[in-house]
Every structure is written in C-alpha cells, then in structure tokens.
Write an enzyme that holds these catalytic residues in place. Sequence first.
Site, mmCIF file in Angstrom:
data_model
loop_
_atom_site.group_PDB
_atom_site.id
_atom_site.type_symbol
_atom_site.label_atom_id
_atom_site.label_comp_id
_atom_site.label_asym_id
_atom_site.label_seq_id
_atom_site.Cartn_x
_atom_site.Cartn_y
_atom_site.Cartn_z
ATOM 1 N N GLU A 142 0.823 -1.214 0.000
ATOM 2 C CA GLU A 142 0.000 0.000 0.000
ATOM 3 C C GLU A 142 0.861 1.270 0.000
ATOM 4 O O GLU A 142 0.687 2.185 0.804
ATOM 5 C CB GLU A 142 -0.960 -0.024 1.195
ATOM 6 C CG GLU A 142 -1.922 -1.197 1.131
ATOM 7 C CD GLU A 142 -2.903 -1.228 2.301
ATOM 8 O OE1 GLU A 142 -3.083 -0.186 2.951
ATOM 9 O OE2 GLU A 142 -3.480 -2.300 2.561
ATOM 10 N N GLU A 174 -5.267 -9.022 1.604
ATOM 11 C CA GLU A 174 -6.023 -8.725 2.824
ATOM 12 C C GLU A 174 -7.490 -8.705 2.414
ATOM 13 O O GLU A 174 -7.944 -7.771 1.756
ATOM 14 C CB GLU A 174 -5.602 -7.392 3.447
ATOM 15 C CG GLU A 174 -4.196 -7.397 4.017
ATOM 16 C CD GLU A 174 -3.839 -6.074 4.681
ATOM 17 O OE1 GLU A 174 -4.751 -5.256 4.946
ATOM 18 O OE2 GLU A 174 -2.633 -5.855 4.937
#
Length: 606
Positions: A229, A333
Amino acid sequence: FTPFSIIMAGFALFNAFIMLFGIYMTIRLTNQNKILRTHLQKRHLLTLSKTKKDFYKLANAAFIATRAVALPFLLIILITAMSFKEENDESKWEEVYVPVSERVTSNLLGIFQPSEGNGLTDIKAVNEIERSHNFNFNIISLYLAWNDASIEDFPHELMNSIYEKNSIPMITWEPWASTLSGNDSIQELQNEQKVFKYIANGRFDNYIREFAQILKSQDRPVFLRFGHEFDNPQYPWSAAGNNTPEEFKTAWKHVHKIFKEEEAHQVIFVWNPWKPETMETYYPGDNYVDWVGLTLLDYSALEKVKEYSFNELYEPFKNKLYWFTRKPVMLAEFGSLQKGEQQQKWLSSALGAINNQHEEVAAMVFFNSALDANIPSNTSSDQQQLDWSIASWDFLPQKFKEGQQPNTVTLSKNSKGAAYPITRFDIRGVRYKKGTSWKNNYYALTKEVLEKDFREMKKAGINTIHVRGGNIYDHNLLLYTAEAGLQLIYQFNIPQNMDFIDNREKLNALEEEVLEKVEDLKDRKNVIGYSFALDLQEHFIKPQLFRQRTAYLKWLQSLTQKIKTIDPETSITIDLELDSETFDLAKTISSHLPIDSYGLVVKDTT
C-alpha cells in the site's frame, strides 16, 4: 514427403480411377459387338433399357434443379473458402509469444490469524480452524517491520510450523526507517521521510542482504509483500513521507536485485497497491513482480461508510490492471467486518463473483483479525479496534475446502558428470523453425525448399541447425540435413504446460516416444545432440512453477539416464532462458542429471 504431397497423391489416385473408368466407357465394347443383345434374354434387355431411360430422366432433372441453384451454391462455396482462409491467416498469430501468465487451476487459500498485536499468525488457532471445518490453508500471513528484531528475532519457529503443514508463509515487509539502528544521524529517516530514496542509494543494503539470506536459508517458497500500500497516506512509505512513484520503483528494483544476487530464488514478490487510480505509475515491471496483491476489505458495517459489493471494490482494479500486467491476483487482505449476518452474505456473494467472473484471482488471504487498530478517518466509530474475525466458514464453496496441500517432489543426486559436451564440435548454427506448426502456415518443407535453404545456410558459413522434432517433417529434415552435410541438434517436443506431477500416463507415453526416437537417431552421423527445453516459467506461476519444474527435472533425470544407456556418446543439452536465476538453476541440474551442455535462450538484451 509432406502433408500436402500425401493429400495430393490421394487426389491423383482418385483421378486415375475416374480416367480409367472413362476410357472403359468410351470404348463401349458391349454395344459395338452386341454382346449384351445376343447373350441376354429379352426381359433383361427391357429392364436395362428402362433403367437407362430412368437414369437419363434423373440426370436431366438433376441438371434442371442444379442449374437454378448453381450460382448461389458457387457463392456459398466461395464465401466459405474465404472464411476458412481468414481463419487460417489469423491462426498464424497463435504461435506469437505474449507474456501472459497462465491461469492457475488451483485456488490458494490463506489466512492472517493473530492472537496478539505482534503481527504474527497464531498457528495453533489456524490448525483449530482447519480441524473444525475440514479444510487447509495454503498461505499463512505474517507482518514484519524493518527493525533489528526482524533479523535477530526472526520467527524461525513459526516459519517451520508453516512449512511442516505444507503451507507457504507470506511476509508483509514494512519499511519503517526510523526503527533500524544506525539512522540516528539522518533526520529524514528519523522523521520517516524519503525511505525509498535511501533504499535505492544503498543505505539499507546490509540489512536487506541479511534478510534475503534468512529467507534463502528456508530453502522453500515464501511470498514477500514488500512496502505494501505504497500509495496509502496512512503509511510513511507513501507520498505522505515525501516518496515518489519513481523512487518507489527504483527502490523495488534495487531490493529485487539484491535478493537475486543473494540467490534467494524461491522468494515470490507480491506488489500491493492501495487504490486503482494511480497504481500504474508505481508498477516496476513484470520482470520484478510475481503476483499482484490487493487489499479488499468491506468496511460497510461502520457508520458513515457506504456499502459496496465485491465487484464494486474489485473491478476498478481489474479494469486498470488489464492494461499493464497479466500477473495473477492475490487478495492479500480480504474480509468483511463482523455485523450479524451481513458479513456472511457479503463474503458468500464475493466468493460467487470470484468463482464465476474473475478467474485471474488465484489466491485469497483472509484478514481474520480482531486486533486491527487502523480505523478509517472518515467514520464516526468510537471503536479502538476493528473485528474482521470470521464467525462461520460456511460461505466457502466446497472447491475451496477440498485443500490443495502440495505433493512433495524431490530429486536424487547424480554421480555422473558431463562426459560429452556439445562444444567439442565446431558449431555455427541456427534454429530452424520452418514447419514447426505446419497446420497454420504456408511452409511446405519439400525437398526443393530444404535443399535451397541448406545451400543458403552453408554459403553463410552455417554448419549446424537446431530443430524441434516430433512433427510430420522429421523424415525430410533428417534426410536432407545429412545429404547437405549439416550437423543437427534434435530437440524433443515436450509440452511445457502439462502437469508433470500427476499426469503419469502422458509422461510414460512421452518417454516411450523419446526412447524410440533415440533408437532411430543414434546411428545417424550428423546428429550431434539431443535437446530438451526448460521454459515452464511461460506456463506456470510461482510457487506452482517450483513444484512443476522439480517434477519435470525428476522425469528428465530418469529419461536422460535411459538415453545414455542407449546412446552414451551423443550430447544431451537443456535449453534455459538467460536471466538472473540461470546460473543457479544450471548448477542444480548438473548435480542431478547427466547433462552434457546447456543452451542459453536470450529473449531480451535491454
């Protein structure tokens, strides 16, 4: 002979039959000599006469009928022929190489299951879920920050526990610069600024090399999700820490290069953006990425958060990824916040969409944590932690519960070294690919074509050709290379996309074909080598690639030993694509197989 000459010979035979029949009918011996009239009874002659008249009537009716439809029928034939030609022309592009990963047939299932806030999965809790619900997780996720403890206190015991259950660890490797010792004098790093700039210029090389050596020592696959990220402002390795996309890409390539230099070849790099809008500007390139990881979390249980379906969250990524990479996708995730039945409904709908619409999604790692302190800033939730733990696993389709625990494939050592290297011959050669896919091109390897090509080659100083055998032109190639005085390296046509672990029937049939061909070739003086391709990376993705490659080499190990028994003096070569792993792969092969030489396939020199 060629496929075309065989077909034309059939037409010639048919035409000869028609011609002979026509000759017979023109002579009309029966009518001239009145043989039938003098030897047959009158009723037989009347029957023959009636049959003749009926035949003429039928022929006349057929002529009248076909005359009316002749032109439309001719047009139909013409249109059909043109469509076949167009299809044939398009089929030539089927052999054009495009770097697209083949879809993984298995569905990898993973989990992050912490029991405390240390970023590590509780393997006992995972085992309990597996035991209670009768399925297995293939990927076990854990999080490690860049600090001295990640080296000194590396979780070896957890890694061993993961491997003992035949799963693969995935390490999310977070570059927190201020937590590493030795950075006190650099204010930017103490303030968590510009970490990628310092990674790229070598500031952290020693730490990266130590970590690479630890992962290499596992001697088994491990997913590495580095700097995940990178576009998420909640992390300092994003633009919030004054990092740029170019700095990120340079740092990523630098880390990848160090891992390759340290020979940590079983590390699988997972590139994980946060948002789809700008992710292409952060992509370092297919040569440096093995998987695309995505964060797909359903926050709709929180107040002031709009409810999104799985497709609404995922498709913006999919639609943009398509234009710059075809790497397999991992939901690194993946989950939905607990809120009554809503979690089960959302997950069930998501699994249905993945199964029916998104075949590129090859792995899902459930974020099964009740300890998430990353609360979105745009919510009014007064929670200190978010609970992603899954109340029931009934939403999983049966295909995901069947488990895909990998079969263990190992190689035994080979005591025989290279005795007959192909370099003992003077080789100035080319790969001759005409006729490789004869059904889809216009090359007919006739005697004239081959003799002309071989004359031109010899004029250019070429004395050796490398051909992939196993097709209709084997006879011509072997015959006319010998007549032209050219040396020949014969590559056996082993499909690189087959299942080398479980398809024993096909492997046994291929072995029989290869050994039969060796018996045929062993006495041909111009055949100087047998060749096998090894390019499974074009058809399998990691970690499946590692297992399939080992299984292929295990099959080759047995096969090449049998070849050496039949023909001990002809060189055996393996063709390898030249990349950062080639040298180590060749060392592995040499210690296990009786290979005499290697052919290097150079696809890109930039």
